[in-house]
Design an enzyme around this catalytic site. Structure first.
Site, PDB file in Angstrom:
ATOM      1  CB  SER A 290      23.326  -8.955  25.330  1.00 49.98           C
ATOM      2  OG  SER A 290      22.838  -8.937  26.647  1.00 49.98           O
ATOM      3  CG  HIS A 341      20.262 -10.682  22.169  1.00 48.21           C
ATOM      4  ND1 HIS A 341      19.311 -11.316  22.932  1.00 48.21           N
ATOM      5  CD2 HIS A 341      20.897  -9.824  23.011  1.00 48.21           C
ATOM      6  CE1 HIS A 341      19.371 -10.882  24.178  1.00 48.21           C
ATOM      7  NE2 HIS A 341      20.314  -9.962  24.248  1.00 48.21           N
TER       8      HIS A 341
END
Length: 508
Positions: A290, A341
């Site tokens: 991610s 993220h």
């Protein structure tokens, strides 16, 4: 001859705006061309029409119809506002009165589109302009039909050439390299998922830690390589599929735009940035690509800062919308690692600024950005080591302890279960499992208190009533044991273990 002169002037106008003013052709028909100036604010759209107008009524109807077309263009380009120029190149003006048509027209619904009609009439060297002033080219009329036809053909060819060159230049920005490394990463991720599944499962915390997931205590002890290895591990099949799809599309786009070497740098810097940010702010075991994927978003945003108009004309608004939805999803869903993220997003932007786009010239800013990137990573590592306010790890401790119990390694499970209870794990399972460990070590009084606390938190926890009955037997309290097992049977009537224990207690 006069009509051909106006045809020539029509194409001279198109050529003038495309070559000298930098306009882009949106649409082109035989006698109608739509042009866009994407540098103007608000955006300026030109509709140039070659038509010989006889009556003002026709002109009025066409202007009103054109306003609707301009509004449709605004929506297609997703613009908040546009100014339109509706330019008619005509041999003569209408034979009747047409002064009222010279006013600017607005879209009746939202007033976001304003259109200025203009009528250009040529009489030799005379040029009449009405309504809003226009910067039109001044040209010399040709003397023969052959000369006009040749000039028109040359203008058409020149316009086509300019348009194709611009399209080629823009397309080259998106097709610099081939997505070779993206496919390599996808294969590596799939291979590591199979390794996890064949060695304890990709959802097993202990297996993830063993194969290199981000686990803060071991990183602090010196296993810094986990910042990289975690990028290639995924927790469950859904996690694998979602990240693989995102990497396939985003990674391919970034690798094509930046080239394989630059993409390699962006991917790893973004992935490391994401892992380090997760280390700094979150104590949960973490794994996945991610961070690197959000780094691809960051690289696309950097492209947008260099080619703003092209970015928003092509992918820009879609990229921003998808990015916003992903960040919002991370804020709403508690289990999402927002640190990874956002860290990956920032890292990808920094990394892209370091390597820059292939079309950019080298700059001292690259070295400065590289220093800022390294310094930021160092600060995050330092903060992670010293940050005692990370996301609480009681759940993680409970998960690790439970997995150790499933492997019948009670001694390894005990400190994790004890830590989960001390850290305030707001789940009856925490005290229940710790009670089991205490009972295994023959600490029956402690186990009894923990089980009573478990039942107090959740009255219908039938396993806790059953274990409490076993503990009461060890404490030589058969009446309390019988009451506890009867309560367990009341909650789970068909459980043979409970029935057997009641029968054994009653027999004594």
């Amino acid at each position: 001859m006069d009509s051909l002169q106006h045809d020539y002037y029509f194409y001279r106008i198109i050529y003038h705006y495309v070559e000298n003013k930098g306009y882009r052709i949106l649409d082109q028909k035989r006698n109608e061309v739509w042009l866009e100036d994407d540098e103007a604010k608000p955006r300026r759209i030109l509709r140039v029409v070659r038509v010989d107008i006889d009556w003002a009524n026709w002109l009025r109807r066409d202007v009103e119809s054109a306003v609707k077309q301009f509004e449709l263009v605004r929506r297609q380009l997703r613009l908040s506002q546009i100014v339109g120029e509706n330019i008619y190149v005509s041999l003569y003006p209408p034979v009747d009165s047409w002064e009222e048509i010279q006013k600017p027209y607005d879209d009746a619904k939202n007033k976001k589109t304003t259109v200025y009609p203009s009528l250009v009439v040529r009489h030799g060297q005379i040029e009449e302009r009405h309504s809003r002033p226009l910067l039109l080219p001044v040209v010399q009329d040709k003397e023969s039909v052959e000369e006009l036809e040749l000039a028109i053909a040359q203008l058409k060819q020149a316009i086509l050439k300019i348009t194709k060159q611009k399209e080629k230049q823009e397309r080259s920005l998106f097709l610099y390299g081939k997505p070779i490394l993206t496919y390599v990463f996808l294969l590596m991720i799939a291979a590591m998922f199979l390794v996890l599944e064949n060695n304890g499962g990709s959802t097993s915390i202990l297996t993830l830690i063993e194969y290199g997931a981000k686990y803060n205590p071991l990183i602090i002890e010196g296993e810094w390589w986990r910042f990289v290895s975690a990028m290639f591990l995924h927790i469950g099949f859904l996690h694998l599929i979602m990240n693989s799809l995102a990497l396939f599309y985003l990674g391919s786009a970034v690798e094509r735009m930046y080239g394989t070497g630059r993409f390699l740098f962006i991917y790893f810097i973004a992935g490391i940035f994401g892992s380090v940010a997760s280390f700094a702010f979150n104590e949960q075991v973490a794994a996945g690509a991610s961070g690197a994927i959000f780094g691809c978003f960051g690289a696309l945003l950097y492209f947008g800062t260099i080619h703003k108009k092209l970015f928003f004309r092509t992918m820009g608004k879609s990229v921003l919308m998808i990015l916003a939805l992903n960040l919002l999803f991370g804020l709403v869903v508690p289990m999402v690692d927002n640190g990874a993220h956002i860290g990956g997003l920032v890292g990808g932007f920094f990394a892209a600024a370091v390597v820059q786009l292939p079309s950019q010239k080298k700059s001292y800013k690259q070295f400065t950005t590289f220093l800022v990137t390294i310094l930021t990573i160092a600060i995050l590592v330092w903060y992670g080591i010293n940050n005692d306010q990370k996301t609480p790890s009681a759940l993680l401790s409970l998960q690790i302890g439970q997995e150790y119990l499933q492997q019948e390694e009670v001694e390894k499970a005990y400190p994790f279960l004890q830590r989960a209870v001390e850290d305030g794990a707001d789940m009856p399972e925490a005290t229940f499992l710790l009670a089991y460990a205490e009972a295994t070590f023959a600490n029956y009084e402690t186990a009894k208190e923990l089980l009573l606390e478990t039942i107090d938190r959740r009255e219908d926890f039938h396993e806790a009533h059953y274990n409490l009955a076993l503990v009461y037997l060890e404490l030589d309290q058969p009446e309390e044991a019988l009451a506890s097992v009867e309560r367990a049977i009341m909650l789970q009537q068909d459980e043979e273990l409970y029935l057997d224990l009641k029968e054994r207690i009653s027999a004594n």
